[in-house]
Structure formats: C-alpha cells, structure tokens
Write an enzyme that holds these catalytic residues in place. Structure first.
Site, PDB file in Angstrom:
ATOM      1  N   VAL A   1       2.798   4.572  -5.236  1.00 41.99           N
ATOM      2  CA  VAL A   1       1.395   4.177  -4.893  1.00 41.99           C
ATOM      3  C   VAL A   1       1.291   3.563  -6.900  1.00 41.99           C
ATOM      4  CG1 VAL A   1      -0.200   4.527  -3.634  1.00 41.99           C
ATOM      5  CG2 VAL A   1       0.939   6.567  -4.690  1.00 41.99           C
TER       6      VAL A   1
ATOM      7  N   SER B   1       0.867  -1.008   0.148  1.00 38.00           N
ATOM      8  CA  SER B   1       0.294   0.099   0.176  1.00 38.00           C
ATOM      9  C   SER B   1       0.810   1.271   0.268  1.00 38.00           C
ATOM     10  CB  SER B   1      -0.913  -0.189   1.454  1.00 38.00           C
ATOM     11  OG  SER B   1      -0.300   0.373   2.040  1.00 38.00           O
ATOM     12  N   LYS B   2      -0.307   2.210  -0.250  1.00 40.29           N
ATOM     13  CA  LYS B   2       0.597   3.387   0.234  1.00 40.29           C
ATOM     14  C   LYS B   2       1.958   3.650   0.781  1.00 40.29           C
ATOM     15  CE  LYS B   2      -2.904   6.882  -1.162  1.00 40.29           C
ATOM     16  NZ  LYS B   2      -4.001   8.245  -1.027  1.00 40.29           N
ATOM     17  N   ARG B   3       1.735   3.025   2.022  1.00 39.14           N
ATOM     18  CA  ARG B   3       3.169   3.416   3.018  1.00 39.14           C
ATOM     19  C   ARG B   3       4.563   2.820   2.715  1.00 39.14           C
ATOM     20  NH1 ARG B   3       2.896  -0.903   6.829  1.00 39.14           N
ATOM     21  NH2 ARG B   3       0.706  -1.847   6.036  1.00 39.14           N
TER      22      ARG B   3
END
Ligand code: GLU
Length: 471
Positions: free
Chosen positions: A244, A238-240
C-alpha cells in the site's frame, strides 16, 4: 516562463505507488525543464488527515529522493488566505451565501434522480437567498451558466465541458472552512504553479477549477491528468495487490532508484528502453509522452529492475540501503565484511535487498546448529580429512582474497586427490550452516579468517560427536 509543478497529496493515508508516480512525474518534469517542484500537503480535511500520514508522505519522498524546491506547505496554515479570497469573491458577486438546508438539498437530489437528471444545486439562493435565523450559510461559487470550459490536457488532449453541467459548488462550509476545489485553485495561483500534474480521478474537477481561476482574473495553469495504475488482474491497484505504502517497498527490499525506474516506465516510454539512470530519466522524460491508458503493475519487472540496479549502481550507493535492511531485521552488521563487498558478491544471487540481508546473516552472526539435511549429507566422517586440511591451509594464509582462497581450496583437493566438491561442500556447511551460500571462495572471503577457522573447528567437533554416537 519557468515551469513550476507541485505534488499535492492529502494526508489521509500512506503515500501509495500511484501517488509516488505522480510525484515522480511532477519532479521529473520540473527537473527536465530546470523549473521548480513544490510539495503541498492538502490537510484541510481535518477529520481524515493525520500527522502519521504527513510523516509517511515526507518519508516516502525522502526515500525516493524526490527533493522539492519549495515546501512542504500546509493548507491548514493558509486558512486566513482562503477566507480573504472567499470575501473577495463575495464582494465581487462571484460567490454567494446559501442558506438551503441539508434536507432541502437531499430532497432536491432525490427528485432529480427520479427524473433522471444529474443531481445538482438548483440555484435557489443564487439571486438573493433568504437568511434563515440561527443558520450559518455556506458560500457557493457562482459558476457561469452559459458556454463551455475548454482546456488542452497535456495527456488527454482537448477537453470541453458545457457549463450547464456544472453547478454552483460550495467553496466554504458553514464553519468557514474552505473546500478542496477552491483551496487548490488559490494555492496553485499563489504558488505560481504553471503545470498541474495529477491523477485522472481529478479530471472532473478541472473545469470547475478553471472557472474559479477565471473569476479571480488568474491565468489557469496547464493540466496533465495521468491515468491510474492497475493491478495485474486489471482492477485498480489496491491493498489487495500487495504494497500500500511506498515505504513498504523499502521493507520489501527495493532500491528507491529501482522503484523510480519502474514507475517512470509505468505509463511513459522512450522507445523500448527499460533501464534509465536518474540522469537519463531527467533528460528524457516529458509529460507529453505519458500514455492515456492505465498501466498494470508487474512485480516481475520490478524485481528484474531491482536486481539490475543492485548489480549496476556503485556498491557504495547500494550499501546504505542494505544497512537499513540489516537494522530492520535486527542484524548487527558492524563487525564483519564491508557492506560494499557483500553487495558485490550477493547482487546477482537475489532479487531484493531483504533477501540479500537475510542470506547474509551468517557473515555477521554465528549460528547454533547446522541445517539438519545439509549436515547429514556433508558433515560425515569422510569430510574430516578435507576439513582438517583446509583448516591448516587457511590458518597459514597470508592474503585473504577470493583468488588466494580459491587457490587454497583447490590446493587441498589436489593434495588429497579428491574433487573440489569433496572439500567445498563440507566447508560450505561448516561456514554457512547450510548448503546455500555464494561460491566457496567468496564465502570464505566474507566470513573472514578468524570466523572461518572457528566454524571449521565446530564442524569437526560435530563430525566427531556424530561418529562417536554411531559407534
Ligand atoms: N489532494 C488531492 C489528492 O490527494 C490532489 C489534488 C491535486 O493534485 O490537485 O488527491
């Protein structure tokens, strides 16, 4: 039968790496089997779809060089066709109108949850619902009640789901707009898709879709559900975990081919081979070889592949991507060394094209001041003689090549009876403004004759001013 695959993203966000890998697998399978690859934008969710996301998908596909033979098709342009098929199913009794209110469905759901039953529509309107004045009905698919849906997933193997686990799903909302599980079937059927490759988050939809194919008298395609991509901590990517959008990988300085090579291996292997040219990927890839287990994203490996391809691809193929970086960083690279030459010199010194561009600014832009630490150390009065001597040598040099420049620097060191470093270090700071640059011959070569002479003069002035200040 010709293989026909499709990539069918919903434009509700960016094209992320998971989507890009699915697209790559669809593209590779089609190219491997000399079939067709279709791009379809699933934009029926009008609230969540945006033109920016559509553009990001198209740009991402372009950047990764995943060319499609047909499309892009847009589901929003096919509403008449979906309505036609809904009508056909209604006429044949394979779908029905349902007037049950949201409240009723919600209550039913709560009750089923309390009783520990999987929430599902109970079929109240299945055998003749009562029209409710002023209420527009939804259309539900009449799912078979008996038997099993079976399919042989090309990644997961044989799968069987009992029909009593599937309820009568809504295929058209009260405003007539069709739902995902329905449009995807109509499209794959109309577009003659033979193999659906998609993320395994869709695996529960597949039995429902197969039932719709059957109701339409259509042969379902084959399916291959690919596992998700995890971050290095084992959680879903994910973005983390960094990027992205695939286009962010362009910004970070990755070559599209390096990302493709990385992604193809993330979940598929050919022995222990890591490096694949585009043609090798096409020749060797097979969807049947995709691993069932989720794979974890690993930046070190991506960086390694990126450097490998920066060094291995013909510099002329790397240059346009470097040009993009320069432009993105606001560096005017039109006057100065050829980008191909830069690639040749810098590829094994950096991991990304972004670093390459950042570390090459000095070849195109003059700098106002020297790095303080480097200047303090190397632009001292003792450097004056070597700098003057090398300036003389370079001024008269007829051929400006790494070899002739190396000779010139060595010549000056010999003449002054000092080590190479005594000439090269101050020269490096003079040329680059700092203590970091490629080898001195390559640095001179890339900075060019006129600029090199001017910068050495500037460094000599700096030394003079400094000496005066110390007096
Ligand atoms: N539009 C769906 C998605 O983006 C994919 C549908 C499919 O591949 O069948 O998740």
């Amino acid at each position: 039968m010709t293989t026909r695959t499709r990539f069918a993203p919903s434009p509700t966000g960016f094209l992320h790496v998971g989507g890009a890998r699915t697209a790559l697998y669809c593209w590779l399978q089609a190219r491997h089997e000399q079939g067709d690859f279709i791009l379809r934008i699933e934009d029926t969710d009008l609230e969540r779809s945006t033109p920016e996301s559509v553009q990001a998908i198209l740009d991402g596909m372009d950047w990764l060089e995943l060319d499609y033979d047909e499309g892009p098709f847009y589901q929003t342009k096919r509403f008449d066709r979906y309505a036609e098929v809904v009508d056909q199913l209604l006429a044949e009794g394979k779908a029905y109108h349902c007037w049950c209110s949201k409240e009723r469905i919600e209550k039913l759901r709560e009750k089923q949850m309390e009783e520990g039953i999987k929430p599902r529509y109970d079929g109240k309107c299945r055998d003749g619902g009562e029209p409710v004045p002023g209420v527009k009905p939804v259309v539900r698919f009449r799912n078979p009640r008996e038997g099993h849906v079976r399919f042989d997933d090309r990644v997961r193997g044989p799968i069987a789901i009992s029909n009593d686990e599937l309820d009568d799903l809504v295929i058209a909302r009260p405003d007539g707009s069709p739902t995902y599980n329905f449009t995807v079937v109509v499209d794959d059927w109309d577009m003659k898709v033979t193999l659906v490759i998609r993320g395994d988050d869709h695996i529960n939809n597949t039995p429902r879709q197969i039932n719709i194919y059957e109701a339409l008298g259509a042969k379902p395609p084959e399916f291959a559900h690919v596992p998700m991509i995890l971050g290095d901590d084992g959680a879903r990517l994910s973005k983390r975990h960094g990027a992205v959008s695939v286009l962010q990988y362009r910004e970070m300085g990755y070559l599209p081919h390096a990302l493709n090579n990385y992604l193809v291996r993330l979940g598929w292997s050919h022995g222990d081979q890591e490096v694949f040219s585009r043609q090798e990927m096409i020749d060797l890839f097979s969807i049947d070889g995709v691993n069932r287990k989720a794979a974890a994203f690993d930046y070190d490996k991506l960086n390694w592949l990126n450097q490998h391809w920066m060094k291995t691809l013909p510099p002329a193929d790397v240059a346009p991507h470097l040009a993009w970086q320069f432009e993105h960083l606001g560096i005017d690279a039109s006057q100065g060394p050829a980008l191909e030459d830069l690639v040749t010199v810098q590829a094994d010194r950096v991991k990304t094209l972004k670093e390459m561009a950042e570390q090459s600014r000095m070849f195109y832009e003059d700098f106002d001041s020297f790095d303080a630490g480097a200047a303090k150390k190397h632009l001292r009065p003792v450097a004056e003689a070597p700098l003057r001597a090398i300036r003389e040598a370079l001024r008269d040099l007829q051929s400006w090549t790494p070899a002739s420049l190396d000779d010139a620097v060595r010549g000056v060191a010999a003449e002054l009876e000092v080590g190479m470093g005594k000439v090269a270090q101050p020269l490096r700071v003079a040329l680059a403004g700092s203590g970091v640059s490629p080898s001195i011959d390559k640095t001179l070569w890339l900075v060019g004759q006129e600029r090199s002479l001017a910068r050495i003069t500037k460094a000599l002035e700096y030394i003079a001013v400094r000496a005066a200040g110390q007096d």
